[in-house]
Write an enzyme that holds these catalytic residues in place. Structure first.
Site, PDB file in Angstrom:
ATOM      1  N   ARG A  31       0.824  -1.222   0.000  1.00 44.19           N
ATOM      2  CA  ARG A  31       0.000   0.000   0.000  1.00 44.19           C
ATOM      3  C   ARG A  31       0.853   1.266   0.000  1.00 44.19           C
ATOM      4  O   ARG A  31       0.501   2.259   0.641  1.00 44.19           O
ATOM      5  CB  ARG A  31      -0.952   0.037   1.207  1.00 44.19           C
ATOM      6  CG  ARG A  31      -2.086  -0.944   1.159  1.00 44.19           C
ATOM      7  CD  ARG A  31      -3.244  -0.405   0.325  1.00 44.19           C
ATOM      8  NE  ARG A  31      -4.236  -1.456   0.116  1.00 44.19           N
ATOM      9  CZ  ARG A  31      -5.358  -1.562   0.795  1.00 44.19           C
ATOM     10  NH1 ARG A  31      -5.673  -0.667   1.687  1.00 44.19           N
ATOM     11  NH2 ARG A  31      -6.165  -2.559   0.566  1.00 44.19           N
ATOM     12  N   ARG A  35      -3.889   6.583   0.683  1.00 46.07           N
ATOM     13  CA  ARG A  35      -4.436   7.798   1.305  1.00 46.07           C
ATOM     14  C   ARG A  35      -3.496   8.551   2.225  1.00 46.07           C
ATOM     15  O   ARG A  35      -3.758   9.695   2.578  1.00 46.07           O
ATOM     16  CB  ARG A  35      -5.723   7.447   2.049  1.00 46.07           C
ATOM     17  CG  ARG A  35      -6.927   7.427   1.130  1.00 46.07           C
ATOM     18  CD  ARG A  35      -8.176   7.051   1.862  1.00 46.07           C
ATOM     19  NE  ARG A  35      -8.075   5.677   2.341  1.00 46.07           N
ATOM     20  CZ  ARG A  35      -8.908   5.117   3.201  1.00 46.07           C
ATOM     21  NH1 ARG A  35      -9.906   5.808   3.695  1.00 46.07           N
ATOM     22  NH2 ARG A  35      -8.755   3.856   3.574  1.00 46.07           N
ATOM     23  N   ARG A  44      -7.131  10.868  -6.557  1.00 46.91           N
ATOM     24  CA  ARG A  44      -8.316  10.060  -6.242  1.00 46.91           C
ATOM     25  C   ARG A  44      -9.589  10.914  -6.344  1.00 46.91           C
ATOM     26  O   ARG A  44     -10.598  10.470  -6.902  1.00 46.91           O
ATOM     27  CB  ARG A  44      -8.136   9.509  -4.826  1.00 46.91           C
ATOM     28  CG  ARG A  44      -9.339   8.947  -4.147  1.00 46.91           C
ATOM     29  CD  ARG A  44      -9.523   7.492  -4.525  1.00 46.91           C
ATOM     30  NE  ARG A  44     -10.407   6.833  -3.583  1.00 46.91           N
ATOM     31  CZ  ARG A  44     -11.737   6.883  -3.632  1.00 46.91           C
ATOM     32  NH1 ARG A  44     -12.347   7.583  -4.562  1.00 46.91           N
ATOM     33  NH2 ARG A  44     -12.452   6.224  -2.747  1.00 46.91           N
ATOM     34  N   ASP A  81      -6.796  -3.104  -7.521  1.00 43.60           N
ATOM     35  CA  ASP A  81      -7.321  -3.708  -6.298  1.00 43.60           C
ATOM     36  C   ASP A  81      -7.656  -5.163  -6.559  1.00 43.60           C
ATOM     37  O   ASP A  81      -7.953  -5.530  -7.698  1.00 43.60           O
ATOM     38  CB  ASP A  81      -8.566  -2.966  -5.805  1.00 43.60           C
ATOM     39  CG  ASP A  81      -8.882  -3.348  -4.366  1.00 43.60           C
ATOM     40  OD1 ASP A  81      -8.230  -2.816  -3.450  1.00 43.60           O
ATOM     41  OD2 ASP A  81      -9.748  -4.224  -4.152  1.00 43.60           O
ATOM     42  N   TYR A 157     -14.712 -11.938   0.085  1.00 35.05           N
ATOM     43  CA  TYR A 157     -15.415 -10.668  -0.192  1.00 35.05           C
ATOM     44  C   TYR A 157     -16.651 -10.913  -1.065  1.00 35.05           C
ATOM     45  O   TYR A 157     -17.700 -10.297  -0.887  1.00 35.05           O
ATOM     46  CB  TYR A 157     -14.476  -9.668  -0.878  1.00 35.05           C
ATOM     47  CG  TYR A 157     -13.422  -9.115   0.052  1.00 35.05           C
ATOM     48  CD1 TYR A 157     -13.692  -8.021   0.873  1.00 35.05           C
ATOM     49  CD2 TYR A 157     -12.161  -9.700   0.141  1.00 35.05           C
ATOM     50  CE1 TYR A 157     -12.736  -7.525   1.740  1.00 35.05           C
ATOM     51  CE2 TYR A 157     -11.194  -9.211   1.007  1.00 35.05           C
ATOM     52  CZ  TYR A 157     -11.491  -8.123   1.809  1.00 35.05           C
ATOM     53  OH  TYR A 157     -10.551  -7.643   2.679  1.00 35.05           O
TER      54      TYR A 157
END
Ligand code: 1CP
Length: 351
Positions: A31, A35, A44, A81, A157
């Site tokens: 990562r 953010r 973004r 992702d 998921y």
């Protein structure tokens, strides 16, 4: 070990995979785009939704490059992702602001039959376009890592419809209807092969398979849903692309790590924070590349606590095939200057 040097003599990241232990060790961070970086937050916001960003090659390449410009990591990881695969297969996937992923859950074989591998072409091609742009734009010395989620983790998921702390929907489905669940894992395995192979064709130098929820399975389920599909992906990618190293990340499964390595035949493993350094050393001594395992929260804390642990990891792994990394992804609260401090510290190792 296979000779990867001939192909990319200039990429420090690849050295441990071709029997050359190097000092300082190569470094990149899971990562590393995200953010915690103000420039990521800006791109973004411009992109619209998170998935729009993943399918916009210029913008996705831009956010992949941002941490390379700042820190000069030895490897860039494609910005995308793991949930791109279910999205491309036709499941409805969205990322609600600040809430994480939401999917229309796949609960039955009938739901599963609405998904289709032949749907994936257009969206996978967008991601591969990002890879192609990056392989032109990255500095020669920087390796490019492609990735996918492992079938088990992606299935958790898909079945739950969101992230969960116990992966109950997928675990229960697997117990209740082994045949149906195995169809889901089979579909994801084939999609992952197509996806990873496309990334290598577009220019990825190495691959990582993220199995973030591998630690929630009992041993025989681990063999069935983690080891077997990963082994199939590794065998098929290696047949098509023998020069490309593959790293597995079975998070939370330190006790089954050796079994995972033997069963999947990955070239390297990424170790989470709870994995003891003695286990990492033992694996590296067998010639497999080990990556990890700094606690991402130490990167939030910074200061001497960060330095001390980074030094301890580097010392324990000195002279062994090792890549410096975290035990899990960078968290959004991380001060960017702590990342600079860490990279500087590692680069001083052995100099
Ligand atoms: O708001 C935002 O901008 C979204 C935050 C974000 C980011 C930056 C998500 C949503 N995904 C990503 C990028 C990402 N995800 C990368 C890019 C490359 C890099 O590392 O810099 C990678 C490799 C991933 C992989 C990924 N996505 C994993 C495996 C690794 C891990 O963290 O365990 C998983 C489980 C996901 C699912 C996912 N995507 C995003 C979130 C918040 C999550 C976790 C959801 C949850 O379980 O609650």
């Amino acid at each position: 070990m296979r000779d990867l040097n001939a192909k990319s003599p200039t990429k420090h990241f690849l050295a441990p995979f071709s029997d050359n232990t190097v000092q300082p060790p190569p470094v990149w961070l899971m990562r590393q785009a995200g953010r915690y970086l103000p420039e990521y937050r800006k791109t973004r916001a411009d992109a619209g939704s998170f998935l729009d960003l993943c399918y916009a090659p210029k913008l996705a390449a831009e956010v992949t490059l941002q941490p390379i410009r700042r820190y000069g990591f030895d490897a860039a990881i494609l910005f995308s992702d793991i949930l791109v695969v279910p999205d491309a297969l036709g499941q409805n996937v969205r990322f609600a602001e600040g809430e994480g992923p939401r999917l229309d859950p796949v609960k039955t074989v009938a739901d599963l039959h609405r998904l289709d591998l032949s749907n994936t072409h257009y969206k996978f091609a967008k991601v591969c376009e990002t890879v192609a742009l990056l392989s032109k734009e990255l500095p020669r010395e920087t390796a490019l890592i492609g990735f996918c989620g492992a079938p088990w983790t992606v299935a958790t998921y898909m079945a739950e419809g969101r992230g969960s702390s116990d992966q109950a929907a997928a675990r229960s489905w697997a117990y209740r209807d082994r045949q149906g669940f195995s169809e889901l894992i089979g579909l994801l395995t084939e999609a992952s092969i197509v996806y990873l192979s496309g990334q290598v064709d577009a220019g990825a130098n190495a691959l990582q398979i993220f199995d973030s929820w591998a630690g929630s399975l009992a041993e025989d389920e681990f063999e069935r849903w983690v080891i077997a599909p990963t082994a199939r992906i590794v065998a098929e990618i290696r047949r098509r692309h023998p020069q490309v190293p593959i790293i597995g990340f079975p998070r939370g499964a330190a006790a089954l790590l050796q079994k995972y390595i033997d069963g999947t035949n990955v070239d390297g493993v990424s170790c989470d924070t709870s994995c003891p350094l003695s286990v990492m050393q033992a694996i590296a001594k067998t010639g497999k590349v080990v990556q990890g395992n700094l606690d991402p929260l130490l990167l939030v804390t910074g200061g001497e606590a960060l330095d001390a642990r980074a030094d301890a990891i580097c010392q324990a792994m000195a002279g062994l095939p090792f890549v410096f990394n975290l035990g899990h992804g960078i968290v959004p609260e991380t001060p960017p200057e702590n990342v600079a401090r860490l990279v500087h510290r590692i680069r001083k190792t052995g100099n």
